[in-house]
Design a protein around this motif. Sequence first.
Motif, mmCIF file in Angstrom:
data_model
loop_
_atom_site.group_PDB
_atom_site.id
_atom_site.type_symbol
_atom_site.label_atom_id
_atom_site.label_comp_id
_atom_site.label_asym_id
_atom_site.label_seq_id
_atom_site.Cartn_x
_atom_site.Cartn_y
_atom_site.Cartn_z
ATOM 1 N N VAL A 149 14.962 -34.275 -27.740
ATOM 2 C CA VAL A 149 14.494 -35.206 -26.711
ATOM 3 C C VAL A 149 15.377 -36.441 -26.730
ATOM 4 O O VAL A 149 15.988 -36.787 -27.744
ATOM 5 N N SER A 150 15.424 -37.122 -25.607
ATOM 6 C CA SER A 150 16.241 -38.334 -25.526
ATOM 7 C C SER A 150 15.679 -39.440 -26.400
ATOM 8 O O SER A 150 16.421 -40.303 -26.880
ATOM 9 N N GLY A 151 14.369 -39.450 -26.614
ATOM 10 C CA GLY A 151 13.746 -40.453 -27.460
ATOM 11 C C GLY A 151 13.633 -41.818 -26.829
ATOM 12 O O GLY A 151 13.242 -42.776 -27.496
ATOM 13 N N ARG A 152 13.951 -41.935 -25.559
ATOM 14 C CA ARG A 152 13.952 -43.246 -24.887
ATOM 15 C C ARG A 152 12.616 -43.462 -24.191
ATOM 16 O O ARG A 152 12.328 -42.792 -23.200
ATOM 17 N N PRO A 153 11.791 -44.385 -24.699
ATOM 18 C CA PRO A 153 10.452 -44.573 -24.131
ATOM 19 C C PRO A 153 10.500 -45.164 -22.732
ATOM 20 O O PRO A 153 11.230 -46.124 -22.459
ATOM 21 N N ALA A 154 9.692 -44.616 -21.853
ATOM 22 C CA ALA A 154 9.703 -45.050 -20.448
ATOM 23 C C ALA A 154 9.206 -46.470 -20.277
ATOM 24 O O ALA A 154 9.561 -47.138 -19.300
ATOM 25 N N ASP A 155 8.387 -46.955 -21.222
ATOM 26 C CA ASP A 155 7.830 -48.293 -21.054
ATOM 27 C C ASP A 155 8.669 -49.375 -21.722
ATOM 28 O O ASP A 155 8.222 -50.519 -21.821
ATOM 29 N N LEU A 156 9.869 -49.041 -22.167
ATOM 30 C CA LEU A 156 10.778 -50.044 -22.729
ATOM 31 C C LEU A 156 11.744 -50.465 -21.629
ATOM 32 O O LEU A 156 12.547 -49.658 -21.149
#
Length: 848
Positions: A314-321
Amino acid sequence: MQLKNVADVYPLTSMQQLMLIHALRNPDSPLLEEQLACTLEGPLDVPAVERAWQRAIDRHPALRTAVVWQGLERPLQIVREQVTLTLNQYDWSELPAGEQNIRLAGDASGEDRRRFVLSQAPLMRIDLIRLADQRHRFVCRAHHLLFDGWSLAVLLREVLADYQSQQPRVPHRDAERRPAGVAATEDGLPRPSRTGNNDGTAWEGHPPMAAAAPGFRNYVEWLERQDAAAAEAFWRESLGGVSPTPIGQRLSGLAEASEGYHRRAAHVPTGTVGELLAWARGRQLTPGTLVHAAWALLLARRSGCEDVVFGTTVSGRPADLPDVEAIVGPFINNLPLRVALDQTARVAAWLQEVQSRLAAIAAYQHVALSDIERFAGLPVGARLFDSLVVFENHPLASISLDGLANFRVREMDVSATTTSPLALIAVPGHDWSLELRCDRRRFDSDDAEPLLDELIEFLQSFPRLAEQPLSNLLSQGAAAQRPRWNFDRREEISASSPLRVAASGHDSIEATLTALWCSLLGRETISPRDSFFDLGGNSLLAVRLMSEVERLYGRKLPLVWLFQEPTILRLADVLRAGDQPAECLAPIRPMASGMRTPLFCIHPAGGTVFCYRELARHLPDDVPVYGLQARGIDGREPPRARLEEMAADYAAELRAVQPKGPYQILGWSLGGLIAFETARQLAEAGEPIALLAVIDAGMVGPDQKFSEDDFLPMLMQLFPHEYRPALEELQGLSAAQQLDFFRVRAEQAQLVGGGDSPIQDQHVFQVFQANMSALLEYRPRTYPGKLTLFRAAQLATPLHSEPALGWLPWALGGVEEHPLEGEHVNLFQPPYVAGLAEQLTALLDGHQ
């Protein structure tokens, strides 16, 4: 105050810490690098390339970040204010094409592959290789500690746009290749409507890059805000009762099988992809869902399991950041995807379940795999999955590279590395590219192609069998008649799995500890009498060891155990014995027959004596060394409230080891003042003092008292690579903020053991506060003997500006000064500790 060339300092994430440990054990591992390579065809403005990359370094904190860990209990990343790029240029244009290809296949640059020095930024190397007059090979290698594939794509896109902004005319061959927003002249070329120059402004249609990009610190702070309990509950529920899915087979002559991977590639035809995507859109299914579902079917058919688990990248990039897509950093993670296969379920409905499962784990994609495996209840060292799906969705897939510059980008290659015995890399596009990597020790060379054929068959069948039971899909085609994998997981033991040696222990405690040590130290076998530190253990691994012991047995062992025969036998005995009384004497190198007079080292402000381990290594082997750590450091009793009380306690501990003088006592920082008071009390009792050594500690005058101004600047010195707030700002912090301020600085200075336990941190902070309060109340009295003072060149506090650091009125026998290289904070770290040990050895020899 801002220190030279330091913009920020913050800790590593859990995943970064695991990567750091891997890097320290396996510095040549290809898993430590991300690589992007491409061929540039056309005229190339090399100085503009260099300027574009330098501005990217100036803009992105990760490109100016280094990692430090030596001497620390908690590794840190340091962002430099300025880092200069070195663009490595090579000219192979005179070499035959065949030799060029051989070099490129062997190593990106053809030069010696130099390791990254983790403490030096940038942890990135850029090579530009001239193959012909208008043909170059561009290669960017970056350390995985700070980058992932998405990050490299972000950088490439920005650098190309920056390069374009520097070109007054971009000779595109036709108007269709013009960048959006750039008008055409009569000859079809872009009109150079200039709006700026090379200081960051750009041509019309190519806006300038922002002066600063969001940094990885934003993500580190985001992690701290996450609900750890909710994440643990999710993964425990998701993986309850899971059994790793077996793959492959045990090959004959496995021990002699060569390492590496069989690699096979295939393409899903464009027509098939079009039909599949049109059908999927009607069902609101994503391409990633289809690939993961096909892989689950393949595993189920070959393993005979109806409940399979495999890894997904997974990209690991949180959508809420905010602005997370623009952050350069190592977000990528591998997570377990558990898929149940109900034979009676309709295929389309089952695909929706797989998609829902993928969406559910996305909310907890920040959790480190090591923690997830622990939540799943797996033994230390066991793997949760042995196969992995990598569905490439980083920004390179959406970048149109043609028309961004006056050259063409060809032969793009972004490396993807994996340790999984079986891995699928899927790249979407007009036709889907599938690459299968099979561990040579688990698969024959002819195993990969049938697996790819089987996978494509599943993908093609989804629309046709959408409303049929899943059993029909599993039983269709010739592939259904292939033999199942017959690999026995009980035989799957390798150097990376410590479970083989677990049974060699005397009982279950020793067996568990043996497995734990093997896992932490990367060893296949360990003797119960081997020393943890002799096997390569360091402070970082020791903290992890104690953390795992606490998790497994619910016991927080005294920190002094780290200095007492650190073997499996000893640790098992301690665990069997139950709770031990609190101790403050740490035998760093205990006295034995024939040894010389001991050296007693008293703790600095944080209360622990980790800092003296490195000093002991540099002293003669026949000099016993003991540390005295503060009461209360383990939370077993309250800290001592008065400095005189501490000194009396430590004097009694010294006498338990050495009943009579002469004594040799040493203390660093606050420990220097406690050492002074301890020696004073012993001398007052009639005991001779052979050596009182105070290391870079200042003393107030006879008519003065200690104040916060004397020790708070020293606290700020303890963390030399970060912004230091004004004294008023520090005094105005809340209790929680003061704890965080202390924790980070004290770990950097080796004053505390570090780790992830807030309880331990709170105990250490309480000891620190007690020590500081005791210092404020301390009223020194004169000492009759000589004081040996070691002082660093840099002034740590206002007291350090005084002659002899203020000790002249207090040592009636005089003050003997010895200058030291280094700063207050690093005197006990290489290389400075060697100089201290050399001078100290001469003094110890003189007193024998």
